[in-house]
Design a protein around this motif. Structure first.
Motif, PDB file in Angstrom:
ATOM      1  N   CYS A 357      53.236  51.004  15.584  1.00  0.00           N
ATOM      2  CA  CYS A 357      52.847  49.750  15.037  1.00  0.00           C
ATOM      3  C   CYS A 357      51.366  49.601  15.026  1.00  0.00           C
ATOM      4  O   CYS A 357      50.895  49.664  16.332  1.00  0.00           O
ATOM      5  N   VAL A 358      50.610  49.016  13.984  1.00  0.00           N
ATOM      6  CA  VAL A 358      49.108  48.897  14.254  1.00  0.00           C
ATOM      7  C   VAL A 358      49.017  47.447  13.673  1.00  0.00           C
ATOM      8  O   VAL A 358      49.846  46.697  12.907  1.00  0.00           O
ATOM      9  N   PRO A 359      47.659  46.966  13.910  1.00  0.00           N
ATOM     10  CA  PRO A 359      47.256  45.674  13.474  1.00  0.00           C
ATOM     11  C   PRO A 359      47.460  45.638  11.812  1.00  0.00           C
ATOM     12  O   PRO A 359      47.064  46.535  11.284  1.00  0.00           O
ATOM     13  N   ARG A 360      47.886  44.585  11.554  1.00  0.00           N
ATOM     14  CA  ARG A 360      47.863  44.372  10.003  1.00  0.00           C
ATOM     15  C   ARG A 360      46.598  44.791   9.167  1.00  0.00           C
ATOM     16  O   ARG A 360      46.727  45.290   8.264  1.00  0.00           O
ATOM     17  N   SER A 361      45.577  44.410   9.721  1.00  0.00           N
ATOM     18  CA  SER A 361      44.006  44.859   9.134  1.00  0.00           C
ATOM     19  C   SER A 361      44.016  46.255   8.977  1.00  0.00           C
ATOM     20  O   SER A 361      43.053  46.634   8.370  1.00  0.00           O
ATOM     21  N   ARG A 362      44.698  47.085   9.850  1.00  0.00           N
ATOM     22  CA  ARG A 362      44.332  48.651  10.207  1.00  0.00           C
ATOM     23  C   ARG A 362      45.738  49.232   9.236  1.00  0.00           C
ATOM     24  O   ARG A 362      45.852  50.444   9.426  1.00  0.00           O
ATOM     25  N   THR A 426      50.201  50.722  18.722  1.00  0.00           N
ATOM     26  CA  THR A 426      51.205  51.117  19.900  1.00  0.00           C
ATOM     27  C   THR A 426      52.250  52.181  19.469  1.00  0.00           C
ATOM     28  O   THR A 426      52.393  52.343  18.173  1.00  0.00           O
ATOM     29  N   ILE A 427      52.759  52.987  20.351  1.00  0.00           N
ATOM     30  CA  ILE A 427      53.539  54.312  19.935  1.00  0.00           C
ATOM     31  C   ILE A 427      54.994  53.859  19.518  1.00  0.00           C
ATOM     32  O   ILE A 427      55.430  54.801  18.763  1.00  0.00           O
ATOM     33  N   THR A 428      55.371  52.905  19.619  1.00  0.00           N
ATOM     34  CA  THR A 428      56.713  52.245  19.187  1.00  0.00           C
ATOM     35  C   THR A 428      56.715  50.616  19.191  1.00  0.00           C
ATOM     36  O   THR A 428      56.305  50.093  20.052  1.00  0.00           O
ATOM     37  N   GLY A 429      57.241  50.259  17.746  1.00  0.00           N
ATOM     38  CA  GLY A 429      57.399  48.757  17.718  1.00  0.00           C
ATOM     39  C   GLY A 429      58.745  48.443  18.076  1.00  0.00           C
ATOM     40  O   GLY A 429      58.869  47.141  18.073  1.00  0.00           O
TER      41      GLY A 429
END
Length: 472
Positions: A357-362, A426-429
């Motif tokens: 999971c990454v920030p939506r902007s990325r 993060t490695i897991t959402g």
């Protein structure tokens, strides 16, 4: 006690038998609840993850009552036998894999919905209740339980709590943790702990409930949960937008969120995933597009909201925007998305499913980077994503019989994890750490973070008996 909680106290199968484990379990459990046939117990050894070690259980126990779970934990503590709690074993990180000589504590028989209150907007359930069964039961009373993992027809509420799972509707409604108000938990020594509340709010003491959500059975055994419910929303209406690139689709996602729109669903599938879904389900999705974005609204003014999203998608470069004509067509689109992981698994003999999971902007950088990793390692990697909250599921498809391809699959998995962290992710959402991501959890948390979490584990489970070898 050994400070390394990743090395559980070993319980050799023959020694355990010699110590009378089975006889001790039968003192508080009916015979049909204790399984010892090696061919049967072996079938409980793993969840659905690849590349995750598993041991041979000494016994599988299927309790039906809280008292029976307490007896199991008292027996395990007395004999120093590790215990691995399990739900439906639909997990994707090895979090439910057996330890050598352990008791597998399967909670699927504890499957009662104890209460549904429309006034208090809560449900009280046992851990073995299947997510979809709960959702349909509360819908009969005009209520809604939002968390809906793709495996919702099989996965259990206890498993959802253990991994803090999400689902397709997270962008609007959030994840499991936001709906768990209180828990009954059997601790490692057999004591029963009640946490949280059934009131609309409450701040008495530490939020121990949240500590158990996502703990993967390493702190205690959840035997009862108080879950928050919402009033049932209108039925969803959806649209599908085709894009010439994943980057263009991600630009549309950012535009939708920046505009203040709140879709109930905002999902993305890349071309590999689209083709896989068509091959498995004959869904008729457009295979010429590089990315397909699905958006849905469950508001009274859903057509207007969809029109606004459609305009933003067109501005971002969508080559086609197709609103569903009715609820049935909308449901078909959502069914196609739910099928994604299963469809990708059908492409090759094995898969490794990332959950970054990454920030939506990325998000665009994450998808483009994953495509680059697939090219570098010469592998088939399909991506489906809960785009509205930045949670991507790159699925590495490979043949485990091919040693070189297996090596490249493992390397690509690690490369994707590293990419996610480099983008502030993060490695897991929602899938959890289990066995698969232990090394990566340490990288994400850092030494101080790991030390603090080990100390929490030690406070609840001083003998290290609960789901040993997971997380750390």
């Amino acid at each position: 006690m050994d400070d390394d909680l990743s090395t559980p106290p070993r319980a050799d199968l023959h020694d355990t038998l010699h110590e009378g484990l089975h006889e001790a379990l039968l003192e508080g459990l009916p015979a049909e609840a204790v399984l010892t046939d090696p061919q049967v117990t072996a079938s409980y050894a793993t969840d659905m993850a690849s590349f995750c070690a598993a041991g041979t259980p000494a016994a599988v126990v299927l309790p039906r009552t809280v008292e029976q779970v307490q007896h199991v934990m008292r027996t395990a503590t007395a004999l120093r036998v590790p215990v691995v709690p399990q739900g439906a074993r639909t997990g994707l990180s090895g979090g439910a894999n057996a330890s050598e000589g352990c008791i597998v504590l399967s909670l699927v028989k504890m499957d009662r919905i104890l209460e549904v209150s429309a006034v208090d907007r809560i449900a009280v359930v046992e851990p073995g209740v299947v997510n979809a069964v709960l959702s349909r039961a509360v819908a009969e009373q005009g209520l809604y339980y939002p968390p809906d993992p793709s495996s919702w027809e099989q996965c259990t509420i206890g498993g959802n709590i253990g991994t803090a799972s999400g689902g397709l509707c997270c962008v609007k409604y959030g994840v499991t943790a936001e709906y768990v108000l209180g828990l009954d938990v059997v601790l490692a020594d057999g004591r029963l702990l009640r946490t949280g509340r059934r009131t609309a709010k409450g701040v008495a003491g530490y939020d121990v409930t949240r500590l158990f959500v996502g703990s993967e059975g390493s702190l205690g055994i959840v035997v009862r949960a108080v879950l928050a419910l919402r009033p049932a929303p209108p039925r969803q209406l959806a649209l599908a937008a085709e894009f010439p690139s994943a980057a263009a689709a991600c630009e549309a996602v950012c535009a939708v969120m920046e505009a203040g729109l709140t879709p109930s669903l905002l999902e993305l599938m890349d071309r590999t995933t689209i083709r896989a879904v068509n091959a498995l389900g004959k869904m008729g999705l457009p295979e010429t597009t590089e990315a397909l974005l699905l958006a849905a609204f469950d508001t009274p003014h859903a057509p207007d909201d969809l029109a606004a999203v459609g305009a933003l998608c067109t501005a971002a470069g969508a080559t086609a925007v197709v609103p569903a004509e009715d609820e049935a067509e909308s449901e078909l689109l959502l069914q196609a998305r739910r099928m994604s992981l299963t469809a990708l698994e059908a492409l090759r003999p094995a898969t490794m499913i990332d959950d970054v999971c990454v920030p939506r902007s990325r998000l665009a950088e994450m998808l483009d980077g994953t495509a680059g990793i697939a090219r570098t390692h010469d592998l088939l990697i399909g991506v489906c994503a809960h785009a509205g909250d930045g949670n991507t599921h790159p699925v590495v498809c490979f043949d485990p019989a091919d040693e070189d391809e297996t090596r490249r699959a493992r390397e690509s998995f690690d490369a994707i994890m590293a990419l996610g962290l480099s983008l502030g992710g993060t490695i897991t959402g929602e899938h959890g750490v289990g066995v698969l991501k232990k090394e990566w959890l340490a990288r994400e948390l850092g030494p101080v973070g790991v030390e603090v979490q080990r100390n929490i584990k030690r406070a609840f489970d001083p003998l290290g008996l609960l789901n040993p070898g997971k997380l750390f």
